[in-house]
Design an enzyme around this catalytic site. Sequence first.
Site, PDB file in Angstrom:
ATOM      1  N   LEU A 103      60.547   5.599  27.959  1.00  0.00           N
ATOM      2  CA  LEU A 103      61.185   6.968  28.098  1.00  0.00           C
ATOM      3  C   LEU A 103      60.727   7.323  29.663  1.00  0.00           C
ATOM      4  O   LEU A 103      59.699   7.014  30.123  1.00  0.00           O
ATOM      5  CB  LEU A 103      60.304   7.947  27.371  1.00  0.00           C
ATOM      6  CG  LEU A 103      60.786   7.995  25.692  1.00  0.00           C
ATOM      7  CD1 LEU A 103      60.055   9.101  25.111  1.00  0.00           C
ATOM      8  CD2 LEU A 103      62.234   8.437  25.606  1.00  0.00           C
ATOM      9  N   ASP A 104      61.786   7.994  30.162  1.00  0.00           N
ATOM     10  CA  ASP A 104      61.285   8.438  31.630  1.00  0.00           C
ATOM     11  C   ASP A 104      60.165   9.341  32.020  1.00  0.00           C
ATOM     12  O   ASP A 104      59.987  10.058  30.736  1.00  0.00           O
ATOM     13  CB  ASP A 104      62.710   9.136  32.160  1.00  0.00           C
ATOM     14  CG  ASP A 104      63.802   8.353  32.062  1.00  0.00           C
ATOM     15  OD1 ASP A 104      63.801   7.113  32.159  1.00  0.00           O
ATOM     16  OD2 ASP A 104      64.975   8.915  32.095  1.00  0.00           O
ATOM     17  N   TYR A 105      59.742   9.192  33.032  1.00  0.00           N
ATOM     18  CA  TYR A 105      58.498  10.026  33.417  1.00  0.00           C
ATOM     19  C   TYR A 105      58.654  11.578  32.958  1.00  0.00           C
ATOM     20  O   TYR A 105      58.098  12.477  32.513  1.00  0.00           O
ATOM     21  CB  TYR A 105      58.434  10.163  34.913  1.00  0.00           C
ATOM     22  CG  TYR A 105      57.304  10.886  35.303  1.00  0.00           C
ATOM     23  CD1 TYR A 105      55.902  10.597  35.430  1.00  0.00           C
ATOM     24  CD2 TYR A 105      57.484  12.115  36.196  1.00  0.00           C
ATOM     25  CE1 TYR A 105      54.799  11.223  35.952  1.00  0.00           C
ATOM     26  CE2 TYR A 105      56.724  12.736  36.781  1.00  0.00           C
ATOM     27  CZ  TYR A 105      55.336  12.411  36.482  1.00  0.00           C
ATOM     28  OH  TYR A 105      54.357  13.281  36.949  1.00  0.00           O
TER      29      TYR A 105
END
Length: 257
Positions: A103-105
């Site tokens: 999952l992205d930051y």
Amino acid sequence: MVRLQKFLASCGVASRRGAEDIIKQGRVWVNGEKVTQMGVTVDEDYDEVKVDGEVVRTENKKMYIMLNKPVGFVTTVSDDKGRPTVLDLVSDISMRIYPVGRLDYDTEGLLLLTNDGDLTYKLTHPKSEIPKTYVAEVTGNINMETLEKLRRGVVIDGVKTSPATVEVVGATRLGTKLEITIHEGRNRQVRKMFEECGCIVKHLERIREAGLNLGHLPRGKWRKLSESEVNMLKNIGKVNNKPRYNKYKNRGGKKYE
Ligand code: URA
């Protein structure tokens, strides 16, 4: 005998692809000899396998957890910029576990972690087409045309996305709230899909993956998956618990009954 990268994955050292990298980096020794090429097989009972000088053994105990990842954490084991990682949120687990996919930051929500390399391999392999559902709050003009475009697929990074399910579920002060289900896991896929339609994702949360729901798990907290949830994941891609077969193969075009 089992392939070395499969053995390393089953010991929870890394995912199968991660294990291949570790081998290529020259960090694996079998019976005192460094192995850097794929193709080596080992006997789990008799061969001594070391990674970075430490003996690894088949770890029978597997661990499967769901984390509600908050924004501001990277989904890697370590970060060269020194940012907090999702492993900081599960530091109370002594076993070495790894994120399943990313999952992205700046994305929050459901993230699975496990030391089961085989399951990770299956869940992250593009062929598995695992459904992942996100709630996205976006700015920009969301009309029927935009929805149809997103559903049919948009070209991002030169390749069209596969069909998606997209529904408007509400309006917020940030803009329109939509639920979108995709069956791929390309880099920043949801954000790029909306960008391609002239919209900006202001907030993104994964609420479902592979039939598992985030539910009311508090942000930053984790829970163990139940036995039935683990079995459900293990049975993905099997029909009646048997491996999927090609219905029309070797049957002169006739369907199996
Ligand atoms: N799509 C994105 O854009 N970001 C994620 O983290 C996951 C899916």
